[in-house]
Enzyme design. Structure first.
Site, PDB file in Angstrom:
ATOM      1  N   GLU A  42       0.830  -1.209   0.000  1.00  0.00           N
ATOM      2  CA  GLU A  42       0.000   0.000   0.000  1.00  0.00           C
ATOM      3  C   GLU A  42       0.865   1.262   0.000  1.00  0.00           C
ATOM      4  O   GLU A  42       0.546   2.244  -0.656  1.00  0.00           O
ATOM      5  CB  GLU A  42      -0.951   0.008   1.213  1.00  0.00           C
ATOM      6  N   TYR A 125      -6.274   6.790   4.297  1.00  0.00           N
ATOM      7  CA  TYR A 125      -6.439   5.761   3.276  1.00  0.00           C
ATOM      8  C   TYR A 125      -5.666   4.493   3.642  1.00  0.00           C
ATOM      9  O   TYR A 125      -6.222   3.386   3.635  1.00  0.00           O
ATOM     10  CB  TYR A 125      -5.993   6.251   1.881  1.00  0.00           C
ATOM     11  N   ASP A 143      -9.052   5.601  -2.122  1.00  0.00           N
ATOM     12  CA  ASP A 143      -7.909   6.102  -2.897  1.00  0.00           C
ATOM     13  C   ASP A 143      -8.449   6.846  -4.122  1.00  0.00           C
ATOM     14  O   ASP A 143      -9.665   7.021  -4.269  1.00  0.00           O
ATOM     15  CB  ASP A 143      -6.963   4.950  -3.282  1.00  0.00           C
ATOM     16  N   CYS A 192     -13.304   1.580 -14.812  1.00  0.00           N
ATOM     17  CA  CYS A 192     -13.764   2.963 -14.670  1.00  0.00           C
ATOM     18  C   CYS A 192     -12.539   3.877 -14.591  1.00  0.00           C
ATOM     19  O   CYS A 192     -12.300   4.554 -13.594  1.00  0.00           O
ATOM     20  CB  CYS A 192     -14.641   3.094 -13.421  1.00  0.00           C
ATOM     21  N   CYS A 199     -17.605   1.737 -19.970  1.00  0.00           N
ATOM     22  CA  CYS A 199     -18.936   1.540 -19.381  1.00  0.00           C
ATOM     23  C   CYS A 199     -19.642   0.304 -19.946  1.00  0.00           C
ATOM     24  O   CYS A 199     -20.393  -0.369 -19.239  1.00  0.00           O
ATOM     25  CB  CYS A 199     -19.785   2.786 -19.591  1.00  0.00           C
ATOM     26  N   CYS A 202     -18.835  -2.593 -17.900  1.00  0.00           N
ATOM     27  CA  CYS A 202     -18.859  -2.341 -16.450  1.00  0.00           C
ATOM     28  C   CYS A 202     -19.927  -3.191 -15.748  1.00  0.00           C
ATOM     29  O   CYS A 202     -21.099  -3.178 -16.151  1.00  0.00           O
ATOM     30  CB  CYS A 202     -19.112  -0.861 -16.203  1.00  0.00           C
ATOM     31  N   CYS A 208     -25.158   2.915 -12.017  1.00  0.00           N
ATOM     32  CA  CYS A 208     -24.294   4.095 -12.113  1.00  0.00           C
ATOM     33  C   CYS A 208     -25.116   5.312 -12.547  1.00  0.00           C
ATOM     34  O   CYS A 208     -25.603   5.382 -13.678  1.00  0.00           O
ATOM     35  CB  CYS A 208     -23.176   3.829 -13.123  1.00  0.00           C
TER      36      CYS A 208
HETATM   37 FE1  SF4 Z   1     -17.608   3.978 -14.340  1.00  0.00          FE
HETATM   38 FE2  SF4 Z   1     -20.238   4.178 -14.269  1.00  0.00          FE
HETATM   39 FE3  SF4 Z   1     -19.004   3.736 -16.571  1.00  0.00          FE
HETATM   40 FE4  SF4 Z   1     -19.096   1.839 -14.706  1.00  0.00          FE
HETATM   41  S1  SF4 Z   1     -20.829   2.681 -15.822  1.00  0.00           S
HETATM   42  S2  SF4 Z   1     -17.308   2.447 -15.939  1.00  0.00           S
HETATM   43  S3  SF4 Z   1     -18.966   3.023 -12.825  1.00  0.00           S
HETATM   44  S4  SF4 Z   1     -18.818   5.552 -15.290  1.00  0.00           S
END
Ligand code: SF4
Length: 326
Positions: A42, A125, A143, A192, A199, A202, A208
């Site tokens: 870390e 953190y 972070d 992300c 996205c 994701c 989101c």
């Molecule tokens: Fe990031 Fe939202 Fe896109 Fe997922 S959907 S990569 S959390 S911006």
């Protein structure tokens, strides 16, 4: 848009289980990790990319297999092992914290967030990361990755650690607190990302808020950065009989504890060599090495060229050495 808390963390954790990178410090599942290697990783990962850290981490764990070994090492040994990784204050504080654990805690690393925070160099953190990854404590380790992901997931305008923690904590499963933190960090690192979030791939796209409202590019809200200044300095190069004059920077100075060429704002007399450029996070520096006839500085030592490898030097000083072709 789906709003179920459990489904959001479930989707995140399933993705993490199937997609997490195999990294040398991930020797056990998050929540059950050994403390010392987690701590080292870390600290090394602060401001530094994973690919840069891996070889340093592996060499460090061979050189200092336990926290006791760190505590008993000299500062020179610590800095030499850290040489090239940058942000040397991290290494000095890790050394100090290891000595604190040995002297004040009978060698036992504290096992909770509040006590960890009292050790040298452990900010919010790092203390939260160790507490959650090693002891599964339900604290949020925010972070830069987590801040970015949270800002998009919840369209957050305020990115203080406190606000992020208050937003994410209701979603953090108590039994998988460490996994949840590491999954968010990994999502930020792999999907992300800052510039090109993927996205379409994701796992938490359905949850989101930025994606669902077509505002991904608006988050996180970034303040305009100040222009980075460029400093101009002269490096004093004094050589004699196969040795070279170097000084050790004071502990409280930048690059504290490292050896290097004396720097001057004033151009000394002597032959100038090729200019060296180096960039730090808050400024750039351009250095002209000048071969001088006298030492010109009080503090320092003549170091035999064939002993140089035993001294920890900054990347800037290594660049100057390369110009001297040593
Ligand atoms: Fe990031 Fe939202 Fe896109 Fe997922 S959907 S990569 S959390 S911006």
């Amino acid at each position: 848009m789906k709003h179920s808390t459990s489904t959001f963390s479930h989707a995140l954790l399933v993705w993490f289980r199937d997609n997490q990178r195999a990294l040398p410090w991930r020797s056990a599942p998050a929540g059950q990790r050994p403390v010392y290697p987690t701590w080292v990783s870390e600290v090394m990962l602060q401001q530094t990319q994973v690919s840069t850290v891996i070889p340093y981490f592996e060499k460090w764990m061979q050189r200092f297999p336990t926290l006791q070994a760190v505590a008993r090492a000299t500062q020179s040994d610590i800095l030499k092992a850290w040489e090239g990784l940058g942000y040397y204050r991290r290494a000095r504080l890790l050394h100090k914290a290891a000595q604190q654990v040995l002297n004040d805690h009978a060698g036992d690393i504290p096992e909770n967030y509040q006590d960890l925070k009292h050790l040298a160099g452990l900010g919010e953190y790092t203390a939260a990361a160790i507490a959650s990854l090693c002891f599964n404590e339900a604290v949020i380790a925010a972070d830069a990755n987590v801040k970015r992901v949270a800002s998009r997931l919840f369209c957050l305008e305020t990115l203080t650690a406190k606000h992020i923690a208050a937003t994410l904590q209701p979603h953090q499963p108590a039994a998988q607190a460490g996994l949840f933190n590491e999954a968010l960090i990994e999502l930020g690192a792999l999907i992300c990302s800052a510039k090109m979030p993927q996205c379409q791939a994701c796992p938490v796209q359905d949850f989101c808020q930025a994606y669902q409202t077509n505002k991904v590019e608006a988050y996180p809200i970034i303040k305009k950065r100040k222009a980075v200044p460029t400093l101009e300095r002269y490096a004093l190069i004094y050589r004699q009989d196969g040795a070279i004059w170097l000084e050790q920077r004071p502990d409280d100075a930048m690059l504290g504890g490292l050896w290097g060429f004396p720097l001057s704002e004033v151009r000394p007399e002597g032959a100038a060599l090729t200019k060296v450029k180096h960039a730090y996070s808050h400024f750039k520096i351009e250095v002209i090495p000048v071969q001088v006839e006298q030492k010109l500085t009080q503090k320092g030592a003549m170091i035999a060229m064939d002993r140089l490898e035993h001294y920890a030097l900054s990347s800037l000083d290594h660049k100057i050495l390369a110009v001297l072709q040593l």
